[in-house]
Design a protein around this motif. Structure first.
Motif, short mmCIF file in Angstrom:
data_model
loop_
_atom_site.label_atom_id
_atom_site.label_comp_id
_atom_site.label_asym_id
_atom_site.label_seq_id
_atom_site.Cartn_x
_atom_site.Cartn_y
_atom_site.Cartn_z
N ALA A 120 0.81 -1.23 0.00
CA ALA A 120 0.00 0.00 0.00
C ALA A 120 0.84 1.28 0.00
N GLN A 121 1.82 1.33 -0.87
CA GLN A 121 2.67 2.52 -0.93
C GLN A 121 2.01 3.62 -1.76
N GLY A 122 2.37 4.86 -1.43
CA GLY A 122 2.06 5.99 -2.28
C GLY A 122 3.31 6.30 -3.10
N ILE A 123 3.24 6.09 -4.40
CA ILE A 123 4.41 6.27 -5.26
C ILE A 123 4.42 7.70 -5.81
N GLY A 124 5.55 8.38 -5.63
CA GLY A 124 5.71 9.71 -6.19
C GLY A 124 5.47 10.81 -5.17
N PRO A 125 5.79 12.06 -5.59
CA PRO A 125 6.29 12.40 -6.92
C PRO A 125 7.72 11.90 -7.16
N VAL A 126 7.97 11.47 -8.40
CA VAL A 126 9.32 11.07 -8.81
C VAL A 126 9.74 12.03 -9.91
N GLN A 127 10.45 13.10 -9.53
CA GLN A 127 10.80 14.16 -10.46
C GLN A 127 12.02 13.80 -11.31
N ARG A 128 12.87 12.90 -10.79
CA ARG A 128 14.09 12.51 -11.50
C ARG A 128 13.83 11.19 -12.23
N LYS A 129 13.69 11.27 -13.55
CA LYS A 129 13.31 10.08 -14.32
C LYS A 129 14.41 9.02 -14.35
N ILE A 130 15.59 9.38 -13.85
CA ILE A 130 16.64 8.37 -13.74
C ILE A 130 16.21 7.25 -12.80
N PHE A 131 15.25 7.56 -11.90
CA PHE A 131 14.78 6.55 -10.95
C PHE A 131 13.78 5.57 -11.57
N TYR A 132 13.18 5.93 -12.73
CA TYR A 132 12.15 5.08 -13.32
C TYR A 132 12.62 3.64 -13.56
N PRO A 133 13.73 3.45 -14.29
CA PRO A 133 14.17 2.06 -14.53
C PRO A 133 14.58 1.33 -13.26
N MET A 134 15.07 2.06 -12.27
CA MET A 134 15.46 1.44 -11.00
C MET A 134 14.22 0.88 -10.28
N ILE A 135 13.18 1.69 -10.22
CA ILE A 135 11.94 1.24 -9.57
C ILE A 135 11.35 0.08 -10.34
N ARG A 136 11.29 0.21 -11.67
CA ARG A 136 10.72 -0.86 -12.49
C ARG A 136 11.46 -2.17 -12.29
N SER A 137 12.79 -2.12 -12.30
CA SER A 137 13.60 -3.34 -12.17
C SER A 137 13.33 -4.06 -10.85
N VAL A 138 13.26 -3.30 -9.76
CA VAL A 138 13.05 -3.92 -8.44
C VAL A 138 11.62 -4.42 -8.30
N PHE A 139 10.64 -3.61 -8.72
CA PHE A 139 9.24 -3.99 -8.55
C PHE A 139 8.87 -5.21 -9.39
N GLN A 140 9.52 -5.36 -10.55
CA GLN A 140 9.19 -6.51 -11.40
C GLN A 140 9.61 -7.84 -10.77
N ARG A 141 10.47 -7.78 -9.76
CA ARG A 141 10.88 -9.01 -9.07
C ARG A 141 10.11 -9.22 -7.78
N CYS A 142 9.15 -8.34 -7.49
CA CYS A 142 8.34 -8.51 -6.29
C CYS A 142 7.22 -9.52 -6.54
N GLU A 143 6.86 -10.24 -5.50
CA GLU A 143 5.75 -11.20 -5.61
C GLU A 143 4.41 -10.50 -5.59
N TYR A 144 4.34 -9.33 -4.97
CA TYR A 144 3.07 -8.62 -4.84
C TYR A 144 3.34 -7.13 -4.71
N VAL A 145 2.57 -6.33 -5.45
CA VAL A 145 2.71 -4.88 -5.39
C VAL A 145 1.32 -4.27 -5.20
N SER A 146 1.17 -3.47 -4.15
CA SER A 146 -0.07 -2.72 -3.96
C SER A 146 0.27 -1.27 -3.68
N VAL A 147 -0.59 -0.37 -4.16
CA VAL A 147 -0.41 1.07 -3.96
C VAL A 147 -1.71 1.63 -3.39
N ARG A 148 -1.62 2.83 -2.80
CA ARG A 148 -2.77 3.33 -2.06
C ARG A 148 -3.67 4.27 -2.87
#
Length: 378
Positions: A120-148
């Motif tokens: 149940a995370q609140g994602i953002g604001p992410v102003q630095r797009k350099i973080f986009y691939p980093m977040i994507r890479s880690v989240f794609q290996r998660c078993e479950y992702v929920s946001v609020r």
């Protein structure tokens, strides 16, 4: 069937004595305990904390220093999985260091071969797009992702996150119950509080020139001039919110000649005790997100002042919108809306009761998914 205790690491903004974030932790611990009991398994939480001794005493769980790499790695190695959340962890508005830290904790668990869950995370604001691939890479290996909120899910979509599916759930604090023995908890005895409607006020520092606090004080002055109330200030992040509260109280001056009174809910760090105090209000005027969530979850109309989109997103889920922002807040409008909600509280509860009940129920979904996963893998 799982027969041994499952050790779960919980990573978040914990141990900083911020009532809102501590409420998130308490909500997660409560949901995990209740869901695991129903499933017939035992969960042993280990919290990564800025103040491990305090966290252990407050919640009766094991805690390790969140910035001690060696201890964090050992805890992960000896665990059965890791939860990241809830709260606004992956954002770079307050600091560019937050996103790398929380992603690194998730990555350590993934390197160790442990299942990871985003709660149940609140994602953002992410102003630095350099973080986009980093977040994507880690989240794609998660078993479950929920946001609020839907906006967080949309942002993850913009990052091209393909897997796993992202579930939108309420903030965990919507599911936090009142303390089971609430009669034994602190209740301030303030002259007139039993006769007057209690209007909760949650403020924080944001604008450097404190214009929003000046506008709030102006609105509260107009409120007490029109109606007798008990203004009760709720500092959620100590000591800053207490200082901000005292600034507004000083600007208010002596309101006793209007028949109103002012008090502060001081030094409350137990989330359920704070929830109890908020539940006694007739209205909550709040800048802090969790002051509004506390209020709505116990049928207290929230009147939000927005400094961040997360305020707008939550208010929208309970049929409301901000009365103003930190950049533009009109004191007269604040007073008028406060009077309206005090007079129409019953109608607000009737119109939003079903939505609030659904949010409280759905706040348990992440815990259910995690417990089900552990049962299958156990």
């Amino acid at each position: 069937m799982v027969t041994t205790a499952q050790t779960i690491i919980i990573s978040g903004y914990y141990g900083f004595h911020n009532s809102g974030d501590e409420a998130v932790l308490k909500s997660i611990l409560t949901a995990l305990e209740e869901e695991s009991r129903q499933a017939g398994i035992t969960i042993k939480p280990v919290v990564l904390s800025s103040d491990p001794d305090w966290t252990q005493k407050m919640y009766g769980v094991e805690a390790v220093p969140r910035m001690s790499l060696g201890e964090v790695r050992r805890a992960i190695k000896n665990s059965d999985g890791l939860i990241s959340g809830g709260g606004s962890l992956l954002q770079d508005a307050t600091s560019p260091k937050s996103i790398p830290y929380y992603l690194a904790i998730l990555k350590l668990a993934q390197w160790a071969g442990k299942p990871t869950f985003v709660y149940a995370q609140g994602i953002g604001p992410v102003q630095r797009k350099i973080f986009y691939p980093m977040i994507r890479s880690v989240f794609q290996r998660c078993e479950y992702v929920s946001v609020r909120d839907e906006q967080s899910a949309t942002l993850l979509g913009a990052m091209k996150l393909k897997r796993p599916a992202v579930e939108v759930v309420p903030d965990p604090v919507m599911g936090l119950p009142l303390p089971s023995h609430s009669e034994g908890l602190h209740k301030a005895a303030v002259e007139g509080e039993d006769e007057l409607p209690i209007v909760g006020v949650s403020v924080r520092y944001w604008d450097k020139e404190r214009r929003e606090l000046t506008a709030i004080a102006d609105g509260l002055k107009k409120l007490v001039a029109a109606r007798r109330v008990h203004l009760r200030f709720f500092p959620f992040h100590l000591p800053d919110d207490e200082q901000a509260s005292r600034m507004v109280m000083d600007l208010l001056g002596d309101v006793r000649e209007t028949g109103s009174c002012v008090s502060m809910c001081e030094q409350v760090t137990d989330p359920q005790q704070m929830l109890l105090e908020v539940s006694r209000c007739s209205l909550m005027i709040g800048m802090r997100l969790h002051s509004l969530i506390y209020a709505a979850s116990h049928q207290v109309p929230p009147l939000g002042i927005s400094y961040d989109p997360k305020i707008d997103h939550f208010l929208g889920r309970v049929g409301s919108q901000p009365v103003g922002t930190t950049e533009a807040l009109d004191g007269q409008k604040l007073a008028n809306e406060a009077i309206r909600l005090l007079e129409q509280r019953g109608q607000w509860i009737e119109s939003q009761g079903a939505a609030i009940a659904l949010l409280k129920s759905e706040a348990r979904l992440p815990a259910q998914h995690i417990i089900n996963y552990l049962c299958r893998k156990g």
